[in-house]
Enzyme design. Structure first.
Site, short mmCIF file in Angstrom:
data_model
loop_
_atom_site.label_atom_id
_atom_site.label_comp_id
_atom_site.label_asym_id
_atom_site.label_seq_id
_atom_site.Cartn_x
_atom_site.Cartn_y
_atom_site.Cartn_z
CE LYS A 170 -2.95 2.69 3.12
NZ LYS A 170 -3.59 2.77 4.44
CD GLU A 215 -5.73 7.94 11.23
OE1 GLU A 215 -5.17 6.84 11.39
OE2 GLU A 215 -6.14 8.34 10.12
CD GLU A 259 -6.88 2.35 2.32
OE1 GLU A 259 -6.71 3.52 2.73
OE2 GLU A 259 -7.67 2.05 1.40
CD GLU A 395 -10.37 7.39 -0.08
OE1 GLU A 395 -9.51 7.40 0.83
OE2 GLU A 395 -10.73 6.35 -0.67
CE LYS A 399 -9.73 10.06 2.77
NZ LYS A 399 -8.57 9.14 2.65
#
Length: 408
Positions: A170, A215, A259, A395, A399
């Site tokens: 990844k 996060e 992921e 995506e 964001k």
């Protein structure tokens, strides 16, 4: 060495922290209406290079050990504190900083406080800062920067090819948007929009880095360490039925679950040497934000080696959620495919107390605003073997939404 004196005293309930901030150089850490507003600057420490967070941890230990602290409130964020922001990459030209404000006004639960910090021997400033009215509204256009839509799709396609060919699982690729903020603009307006629009996120402003991150990199409080891992994303539905279907699709997605596993493993591997009883939830849960769903996993344990929150941030950064896995190979590919220096985007941002406790988020959904008013925002997506360039571009657009709406 600079010797600091800090005194914390209780305050009557302070409902709003953002109006106390400087309009051009705000210093704030806020979630669900609780946190800290910093005013002024009594000490700035700057760091660069591969060991920048370790340097900061060592320097902060010296500052804290020499300080005289009188704390009548004794809650997380009282006493001596520094706000910090760190560059993402070891080779970044961006400076990493710890900033100790002259005054901190804080609120947590039912308690509010003020901390005054000064250099030893300086006169005490007794007056409490006052909230000030916000400046005029503004609307800012954010346009593609060095990596536009077509370039991003191409970079994703290149990354997928490399993942399929090489020993790489990844990589997280970002793109940028650019704009310019007039000199007289009040950054507090954007912070209000972020704090109200994304109350479950960490809204922050440190040294021109402004954002609202979902996060948590790491939190340390009285020997307990916690972290929240986010990886795997899907847009919210237009109505309740579509929204529920979107969440179910995310949970069922092999690509997103894979992921997410990479991200959780990277955090567990980094924290395990510091906590003998580290544990993570068995299955990821769906975290609902105003514009998207994330797969999320909470991790918790007790510290077994006396590490500070900065020590743990150094051990964790960069996680697979913002770099990739294996880390070294992913970082090399990021440097190859991204035509810009990320600066502090995706680096640790947060605060540390004199006892080493603190809260650090990953600087996501954010923009760097320079003294000239130039603004750069970043957003990224995790690329794996079956990633689709169009979906990954969409995506990143999702964001970008918090910053685009806060400034535009």
């Amino acid at each position: 060495m600079t010797v600091l004196e800090a005194e914390t005293a209780p305050l009557d309930d302070v409902r709003q922290l953002i109006p106390f901030l400087d309009s051009r150089t705000p210093l704030v850490w806020l979630r669900k209406g609780e946190g800290m507003a910093g005013i002024g600057e009594v000490l700035r420490l700057e760091f660069t290079g591969p060991d920048r967070i370790e340097q900061a941890s060592a320097a902060w230990r010296e500052v804290a050990a020499a300080a005289a602290v009188d704390d009548a409130v004794r809650t997380p964020g009282t006493g001596l504190v520094a706000f910090g922001t760190f560059a993402f990459d070891d080779e970044s030209a961006a400076t990493s900083t710890l900033i100790v404000p002259e005054v901190v006004i804080g609120r947590r639960g039912s308690r509010s406080w003020v901390t005054r910090i000064r250099r030893a021997g300086d006169p005490v400033v007794p007056a409490l800062p006052r909230p000030t009215p916000f400046g005029d509204e503004y609307r800012l256009s954010l346009l593609p920067g060095q990596l536009g839509g077509d370039g991003y799709r191409s970079a994703v396609a290149s990354a997928v090819e490399r993942i399929r060919e090489d020993d790489l699982s990844k990589v997280v690729l970002a793109r940028d948007l650019r704009g310019h903020l007039p000199v007289e603009s009040d950054l507090r307006r954007a912070l209000v929009d972020l704090a109200l629009g994304y109350p479950d996120c960490w809204t922050f402003a440190v040294d021109g880095l402004v954002g609202s991150s979902p996060e948590t990199l790491v939190r340390v409080h009285h020997g307990t360490v916690t972290a929240r891992v986010l990886a795997g994303t899907i847009s919210r539905g237009a109505d309740a039925a579509q929204d529920a279907a979107a969440a179910a699709e995310l949970v069922a997605s092999a690509k997103d679950q894979g992921e997410h596993r990479y991200a959780v493993t990277s955090v567990m591997d980094a924290l395990r040497p510091h906590s003998a009883d580290l544990a993570a939830s068995d299955e990821p849960f769906t975290l609902k934000l105003p514009n998207l769903w994330h797969l999320a996993t909470d991790i918790a344990g007790m510290l077994s080696d006396g590490s500070s929150s900065l020590d743990l941030a150094a051990a964790l950064h960069p996680t697979a959620a913002v770099a990739g896995t294996p880390r070294t190979e992913a970082l090399a590919l990021i440097r190859e495919l991204e035509p810009f220096d990320r600066g502090r985007y995706a680096g640790p941002v947060g605060w540390v107390g004199g006892d080493g406790d603190g809260e650090w988020a990953i600087a996501l959904r954010c923009a760097q605003v320079d003294a000239s008013g130039d603004l750069t925002a970043y957003a990224g997506a995790g690329i794996v073997a079956d990633s689709d360039p169009d979906r990954e571009l969409a995506e990143t657009t999702m964001k970008f939404r918090p910053i685009v709406e806060a400034f535009g």
